[in-house]
Design an enzyme around this catalytic site. Structure first.
Site, PDB file in Angstrom:
ATOM      1  N   ARG A  76       4.091   7.132  12.342  1.00  0.00           N
ATOM      2  CA  ARG A  76       2.969   8.050  12.172  1.00  0.00           C
ATOM      3  C   ARG A  76       1.742   7.491  12.853  1.00  0.00           C
ATOM      4  NH1 ARG A  76       1.272   9.828   6.170  1.00  0.00           N
ATOM      5  NH2 ARG A  76       0.744   7.622   6.072  1.00  0.00           N
TER       6      ARG A  76
ATOM      7  N   ASP B 221       3.421   2.285  -0.062  1.00  0.00           N
ATOM      8  CA  ASP B 221       4.154   2.428   1.195  1.00  0.00           C
ATOM      9  C   ASP B 221       5.605   2.024   0.957  1.00  0.00           C
ATOM     10  OD1 ASP B 221       5.367   1.426   3.777  1.00  0.00           O
ATOM     11  OD2 ASP B 221       3.466   2.222   4.542  1.00  0.00           O
TER      12      ASP B 221
ATOM     13  N   ASP C 146       7.056  -0.842   3.200  1.00  0.00           N
ATOM     14  CA  ASP C 146       6.546  -2.168   2.848  1.00  0.00           C
ATOM     15  C   ASP C 146       7.187  -2.663   1.553  1.00  0.00           C
ATOM     16  OD1 ASP C 146       4.936  -2.337   5.050  1.00  0.00           O
ATOM     17  OD2 ASP C 146       3.111  -1.702   4.020  1.00  0.00           O
TER      18      ASP C 146
ATOM     19  N   THR D 240      -4.001  10.488  14.148  1.00  0.00           N
ATOM     20  CA  THR D 240      -3.689  11.920  14.053  1.00  0.00           C
ATOM     21  C   THR D 240      -2.746  12.258  12.913  1.00  0.00           C
ATOM     22  OG1 THR D 240      -1.755  11.770  15.510  1.00  0.00           O
ATOM     23  CG2 THR D 240      -3.914  12.085  16.552  1.00  0.00           C
TER      24      THR D 240
END
Length: 209
Positions: free
Chosen positions: A104, A200, A203, A108
């Site tokens: 990602r 996340d 992670d 944006t």
């Protein structure tokens, strides 16, 4: 019209709470995610078509149920999708496997593809597309579009958690793809993270930051 299924089995809900807890260490996180993935795979494959075949038991002949047609293909959106992939393969070890690498763009929030490897006959198979989080929905929608380009006509999407914004984006792009999730959380924050979420997922799977 897209169908959204929240898999609310008590065991799944309990294990999802363990994933959400920030004190759950990496090894335990991977183990629990694998267990959840197996439970989800059981539900997602509930409607697989069957045929009867002739077999011999140790005692006598019989006609018994057998999966019809080619086996599944599970496609993981890298890297975190592999945390779901492994648990599903525990249940259906004969499934083919594909990978789509997307990241990602932090500015944006749009997906950028960097890797693609799919079985040559994927168009003939039911595809289960997996990613732990349906956040903005952009990566999942892009992955599903790439599978469409490869000829896939039968597809389901599976995630641990979804945000309303992600569901809207994904189903807007692919209204005929059923979505299966462990929970629908409140919202996305300004950084595109699901709230309350679990952080996340990549992670937490791999102990990175």
């Amino acid at each position: 019209m897209a169908t959204i299924t929240v898999l609310d089995h008590p065991l799944l809900r309990h294990k999802l709470t363990l994933l959400r807890d920030k004190e759950t260490p990496t090894g335990k996180f991977r183990q629990v995610a694998r267990e959840i993935s197996l439970l989800m795979a059981y539900e997602v494959t509930r409607d697989l078509p069957l045929q009867e075949i002739d077999i011999e038991t140790p005692l006598e002949p019989m006609r018994a149920d057998y999966l019809l047609g080619k086996k599944l293909c599970i496609v993981s959106i890298l890297r975190a999708g592999n945390g779901i992939l492994e648990g599903m393969l525990d249940l259906v070890p004969s499934a083919r496997v594909g990978h789509i690498g997307l990241y990602r763009d932090p500015a944006t929030l749009q997906p950028v593809q960097y890797y693609l490897k799919l079985p040559s006959d994927i168009a003939d198979r039911l595809v289960i597309l997996v990613d732990p989080m349906l956040a903005t929905g952009h990566s999942a929608a892009a992955a599903a579009s790439r599978l469409r380009q490869a000829g896939v006509t039968a597809m389901k999407f599976v995630c641990l958690l979804a945000a309303p914004e992600g569901i809207a984006a994904f189903t807007g792009a692919h209204p005929d793809v059923p979505v299966f999730t462990g929970a629908i959380d409140r919202e996305l924050d300004s950084h595109g993270y699901i709230r309350p979420g679990l952080g996340d997922a990549g992670d937490r799977f791999y102990g990175t930051r």
